[in-house]
Design an enzyme around this catalytic site. Structure first.
Site, PDB file in Angstrom:
ATOM      1  N   HIS A  61      -9.100 -14.861  67.131  1.00 34.71           N
ATOM      2  CA  HIS A  61     -10.072 -13.930  67.436  1.00 34.71           C
ATOM      3  C   HIS A  61     -11.391 -14.794  67.849  1.00 34.71           C
ATOM      4  CE1 HIS A  61      -8.136 -11.270  64.368  1.00 34.71           C
ATOM      5  NE2 HIS A  61      -7.479 -11.012  65.551  1.00 34.71           N
ATOM      6  N   LYS A  71     -19.084 -19.510  62.977  1.00 34.77           N
ATOM      7  CA  LYS A  71     -18.449 -18.908  61.461  1.00 34.77           C
ATOM      8  C   LYS A  71     -18.568 -20.135  60.688  1.00 34.77           C
ATOM      9  CE  LYS A  71     -15.643 -15.393  63.552  1.00 34.77           C
ATOM     10  NZ  LYS A  71     -14.258 -14.969  63.923  1.00 34.77           N
ATOM     11  N   TYR A 130     -16.392 -15.561  55.450  1.00 35.82           N
ATOM     12  CA  TYR A 130     -17.207 -16.096  56.434  1.00 35.82           C
ATOM     13  C   TYR A 130     -18.362 -15.793  56.887  1.00 35.82           C
ATOM     14  CZ  TYR A 130     -14.198 -12.630  58.821  1.00 35.82           C
ATOM     15  OH  TYR A 130     -13.588 -11.495  59.397  1.00 35.82           O
ATOM     16  N   ASP A 166      -3.287  -7.560  67.103  1.00 35.63           N
ATOM     17  CA  ASP A 166      -3.291  -8.923  67.296  1.00 35.63           C
ATOM     18  C   ASP A 166      -1.914  -9.259  68.206  1.00 35.63           C
ATOM     19  OD1 ASP A 166      -5.507  -9.370  66.021  1.00 35.63           O
ATOM     20  OD2 ASP A 166      -4.666 -10.541  64.414  1.00 35.63           O
TER      21      ASP A 166
END
Length: 180
Positions: A61, A71, A130, A166
């Protein structure tokens, strides 16, 4: 904290200094001063946490500009194989990836800058955390199919549990046409 550069510019593996005794352990997982001194100048504005059972694969992603996100990722419980793919068209490592073993035991972290796709495979049940440098925006979502033949990522996973969403992501070659 030790900041280790990888073969991809801006992508860092971070090992905190852990203080252990018979009561448990303590470590600092983020220090703005230390991160800035080691080249991470972005401000984090959102924290996320996910739980995944063993065998789950999430990714790959990313968020498109103007909501692109850097991140800082780590595992609170369990273990994952973490993957970052360089999607910066002008980068000499465009299309290259790095993998990292992140566990609750080793407490390693990875800083994934803006311009990367990111994903992970849970080796064992995991709580994944994250920090993000930008807010999430649904309209800015993007991704690459996890088993892309061009990227050829070794997930060390025979039959991962992947979401329907996904499974419908484009290949790297399809995505590349929109990036360059």
């Amino acid at each position: 904290m030790e900041f280790k550069k990888t073969s991809i510019e801006g992508l860092l593996e971070i090992s905190p200094r852990i203080f252990r005794d018979d009561r448990g352990y303590f470590f600092e997982s983020y220090s703005e001063t230390l991160f800035k001194a080691n080249g991470v100048k972005e401000t984090f504005v959102q924290d996320n946490q996910s739980f995944s059972t063993k065998g789950v694969l999430r990714g790959l992603h990313f968020q498109k500009a103007p909501f692109a996100q850097g991140k800082l990722v780590r595992v609170i419980k369990g273990s994952v194989l973490d993957v970052a793919v360089d999607l910066r068209p002008n980068s000499p490592t465009f299309g290259k990836h790095e993998t990292f073993l992140l566990t609750a035991e080793n407490q390693k972290m990875v800083y994934v800058p803006e311009g990367f796709a990111h994903g992970f495979y849970t080796i064992e049940e995991a709580i994944f955390s994250y920090k993000c440098t930008n807010l999430y925006d649904k309209a800015s979502e993007g991704g690459i199919i996890w088993n892309d033949p061009t990227l050829n990522i070794d997930w060390n996973a025979t039959e991962p549990l992947v979401s329907e969403k996904d499974m419908e992501l484009p290949t790297f070659e399809e995505l590349k046409k929109t990036l360059v």
